[in-house]
Scaffold this motif. Structure first.
Motif, mmCIF file in Angstrom:
data_model
loop_
_atom_site.group_PDB
_atom_site.id
_atom_site.type_symbol
_atom_site.label_atom_id
_atom_site.label_comp_id
_atom_site.label_asym_id
_atom_site.label_seq_id
_atom_site.Cartn_x
_atom_site.Cartn_y
_atom_site.Cartn_z
ATOM 1 N N ARG A 100 37.168 47.733 64.073
ATOM 2 C CA ARG A 100 35.181 48.266 63.742
ATOM 3 C C ARG A 100 34.928 47.748 62.486
ATOM 4 N N ARG A 101 35.882 47.705 61.730
ATOM 5 C CA ARG A 101 35.083 47.070 60.019
ATOM 6 C C ARG A 101 36.504 46.791 59.168
ATOM 7 N N VAL A 102 36.310 46.479 57.766
ATOM 8 C CA VAL A 102 37.915 45.842 57.056
ATOM 9 C C VAL A 102 37.272 46.365 55.230
ATOM 10 N N ALA A 103 38.083 46.845 54.748
ATOM 11 C CA ALA A 103 37.663 47.359 53.276
ATOM 12 C C ALA A 103 39.157 46.428 52.765
ATOM 13 N N PRO A 104 39.295 45.589 52.278
ATOM 14 C CA PRO A 104 39.880 44.936 51.266
ATOM 15 C C PRO A 104 39.786 45.591 49.997
ATOM 16 N N LEU A 105 40.866 45.786 49.087
ATOM 17 C CA LEU A 105 41.553 46.512 47.997
ATOM 18 C C LEU A 105 42.369 45.903 46.133
ATOM 19 N N HIS A 106 41.421 45.685 45.474
ATOM 20 C CA HIS A 106 42.291 45.117 44.471
ATOM 21 C C HIS A 106 41.685 46.962 43.506
ATOM 22 N N ALA A 107 43.270 46.923 42.833
ATOM 23 C CA ALA A 107 43.701 47.996 42.255
ATOM 24 C C ALA A 107 44.078 47.591 40.820
ATOM 25 N N GLY A 108 43.602 48.674 39.409
ATOM 26 C CA GLY A 108 44.179 48.067 38.559
ATOM 27 C C GLY A 108 43.745 49.502 37.031
ATOM 28 N N THR A 121 40.834 54.126 32.670
ATOM 29 C CA THR A 121 40.645 54.514 34.434
ATOM 30 C C THR A 121 41.371 53.855 34.957
ATOM 31 N N LEU A 122 41.412 54.110 36.569
ATOM 32 C CA LEU A 122 41.983 53.329 37.756
ATOM 33 C C LEU A 122 40.406 52.522 38.044
ATOM 34 N N ALA A 123 40.381 51.851 38.452
ATOM 35 C CA ALA A 123 39.372 50.181 39.257
ATOM 36 C C ALA A 123 39.633 50.015 40.029
ATOM 37 N N LEU A 124 38.547 49.899 41.245
ATOM 38 C CA LEU A 124 39.724 49.771 42.519
ATOM 39 C C LEU A 124 37.888 48.479 42.498
ATOM 40 N N GLY A 125 38.346 47.042 43.260
ATOM 41 C CA GLY A 125 37.495 46.478 43.615
ATOM 42 C C GLY A 125 37.100 46.047 45.098
ATOM 43 N N GLY A 198 47.394 59.253 46.661
ATOM 44 C CA GLY A 198 47.812 58.473 45.188
ATOM 45 C C GLY A 198 46.668 57.977 44.476
ATOM 46 N N MET A 199 45.265 57.845 44.608
ATOM 47 C CA MET A 199 44.622 57.496 43.938
ATOM 48 C C MET A 199 43.070 59.108 43.903
ATOM 49 N N ASP A 200 42.820 58.848 42.682
ATOM 50 C CA ASP A 200 41.699 60.112 41.484
ATOM 51 C C ASP A 200 40.510 59.839 42.093
ATOM 52 N N ALA A 204 37.587 57.364 39.560
ATOM 53 C CA ALA A 204 37.383 55.875 39.428
ATOM 54 C C ALA A 204 35.898 55.738 39.090
ATOM 55 N N LEU A 205 36.954 53.663 38.886
ATOM 56 C CA LEU A 205 35.336 52.503 38.969
ATOM 57 C C LEU A 205 35.792 52.405 39.972
ATOM 58 N N ILE A 206 34.694 52.182 40.765
ATOM 59 C CA ILE A 206 34.807 51.199 41.972
ATOM 60 C C ILE A 206 33.603 50.251 42.507
ATOM 61 N N ILE A 207 34.039 48.722 41.803
ATOM 62 C CA ILE A 207 33.315 47.647 41.597
ATOM 63 C C ILE A 207 33.395 46.761 43.600
ATOM 64 N N PRO A 208 32.376 45.440 43.459
ATOM 65 C CA PRO A 208 32.905 45.012 43.768
ATOM 66 C C PRO A 208 34.345 43.762 44.125
ATOM 67 N N VAL A 209 34.466 43.255 45.032
ATOM 68 C CA VAL A 209 35.911 43.221 45.428
ATOM 69 C C VAL A 209 36.409 41.608 44.678
ATOM 70 N N ALA A 210 35.123 40.377 44.795
ATOM 71 C CA ALA A 210 34.042 39.454 43.877
ATOM 72 C C ALA A 210 34.943 39.668 42.289
ATOM 73 N N SER A 211 34.313 40.784 42.014
ATOM 74 C CA SER A 211 33.931 41.386 40.695
ATOM 75 C C SER A 211 35.204 41.453 40.114
ATOM 76 N N ALA A 212 36.148 41.900 40.839
ATOM 77 C CA ALA A 212 38.101 42.550 40.595
ATOM 78 C C ALA A 212 38.471 41.698 40.304
ATOM 79 N N GLU A 213 38.403 40.621 41.184
ATOM 80 C CA GLU A 213 38.975 39.496 41.465
ATOM 81 C C GLU A 213 39.469 38.336 40.084
ATOM 82 N N VAL A 214 37.535 38.502 39.191
ATOM 83 C CA VAL A 214 37.578 37.633 38.152
ATOM 84 C C VAL A 214 37.950 38.506 36.903
ATOM 85 N N LEU A 215 37.807 39.609 36.895
ATOM 86 C CA LEU A 215 38.130 40.985 36.156
ATOM 87 C C LEU A 215 40.059 40.635 36.208
#
Length: 403
Positions: A100-108, A121-125, A198-200, A204-215
């Motif tokens: 139905r849908r897919v959500a990729p995830l970066h974390a750091g 803080t925990l950043a999620l892309g 394991g995720m609080d 959390a700071l949630i940003i677009p996945v492409a922005s997280a790749e650059v970050l």
């Protein structure tokens, strides 16, 4: 001998030997306390795990890079990392018929700041679909916008605690904050929510996945969340996901799939083993208490030989003498079981208040522990009680019989 006389004899014997009675009460109470407390801890852990994974949903597959991450095997001896999951992989999975849908995830971890306030803080892309998959609700604003794969945008959604830490009582929507070396505009604030898997999310700071790749300066995804079209599609979705990623990774099956059912089955097996081990420890403690009851009852029989002879001389039957010692053991078992059960429930109540975990003793512990204590007391007291009942009145009344 009527029941009232029997009760008076039982309580009189307990009062007449206070130290012995206290020792037996303590032994039984410890056994019942152990069963109640350990059963409550095991039940609480099970309920907590079920609650955590219920938030994930039964229609969710988690795709992890690498095959050695959950199998417990040795890492590759060459030192090479497994092939990473990419946004292109996630996009391909989103086109599968059972998905139905897919959500990729970066974390750091990132340092986030606003004015003179900053914190780690925990950043999620991720993408907008992540909010629906992980059942994240917004207290203010909106979720991440729908973006094309690879499209970055300087927007973010923050957790409720992070909002308080950075903005205090000031409004957060529309304001800018700095994460790493980039600035993001706050478009949403998550509703109050604690830690999950394991995720609080409150921090959390949630940003677009492409922005997280650059970050984060990396392409490999931390996880990919896949929502299937329903529970009946789970098996076919597994096959399709594995086939698609194997084809994309040059024929190598180098990912691991996790679902709620598989994780629950793994944790359930662990918790069942722990529960059995804890129940065995508690049962051993009750066995030790039963042996102690037998020894102390045997000593009591030898010390009260004259009393036994007197009871038989005035007409008490062997069954009544046997009942006298068995009743004392049963009374001690019930009083000790009540004490241990009450202490166990008290500590579980304190644990619930302190930790917030659902620490409740299961019904089998509440009923089984006192029953086991009573059964052990009667079983181990039977032999000395039977010995007392078999004594002849004349021999029991002899002076040497009491020595």
């Amino acid at each position: 001998m009527d029941p009232l006389d029997a009760c008076q004899l039982w309580f009189g014997a307990l009062r007449g030997h206070r130290s012995r009675s206290a020792m037996l009460l303590l032994a039984i109470a410890i056994g019942v306390f152990a069963v109640t407390l350990l059963g409550g801890l095991g039940q609480g852990a099970r309920a907590y795990v079920l609650g955590e994974f219920s938030l994930l949903g039964r229609d969710i597959l988690i795709v992890l890079p690498g095959r050695n991450e959950t199998t417990g095997g040795m890492p590759p001896i060459t030192g090479m990392a497994p092939r990473p999951l990419t946004q292109a992989d996630a996009t391909a999975l989103g086109r599968l018929p059972a998905v139905r849908r897919v959500a990729p995830l970066h974390a750091g971890q990132l340092e986030v700041s606003r004015d003179n306030r900053n914190r780690e803080t925990l950043a999620l892309g991720t993408t907008r679909a992540f909010f629906a998959i992980r059942q994240l609700h917004l207290a203010q604003g909106r979720a991440l916008p729908e973006l094309e794969p690879g499209q970055a945008e300087e927007v973010c959604v923050i957790g409720s605690r992070l909002r308080r830490d950075l903005f205090g009582n000031a409004p957060a929507l529309g304001q800018w904050l700095r994460a790493g070396d980039r600035r993001f505009r706050v478009v949403g604030v998550l509703d109050e929510r604690g830690e999950s898997l394991g995720m609080d999310f409150s921090e959390a700071l949630i940003i677009p996945v492409a922005s997280a790749e650059v970050l984060f300066d990396r392409d490999g995804l931390f996880r990919v969340f896949v929502e299937v079209r329903g529970p009946s599609y789970m098996a076919s979705a597994r096959r399709q996901v594995l086939a698609a990623l194997t084809e994309r990774h040059q024929g190598e099956e180098d990912v691991t799939l996790l679902s709620q059912d598989s994780m629950l089955a793994a944790f359930d097996g662990i918790l069942d083993g722990l529960t059995l081990a804890l129940a065995g420890i508690a049962a051993i403690s009750l066995l030790v208490a039963g042996i102690l009851i037998m020894n102390v009852t045997w000593i009591a029989v030898l010390q009260r030989t004259a009393e036994i002879g007197l009871l038989k001389a005035i007409g008490a039957s062997s069954a009544q003498v046997r009942l006298l010692f068995l009743g004392e053991a049963a009374l001690l078992a019930l009083l000790g079981a009540g004490l241990g059960l009450g202490l166990g429930e008290l500590l579980l109540w304190v644990g619930r208040l302190a930790s917030g975990l659902p620490l409740y003793a299961p019904w089998w512990a509440r009923l089984g522990a006192p029953a086991l204590a009573l059964g052990a007391a009667l079983l181990f007291a039977w032999l000395p009680a039977n010995h007392a009942a078999a004594q002849a009145p004349v021999q029991a009344l002899r002076p040497q019989g009491g020595r």
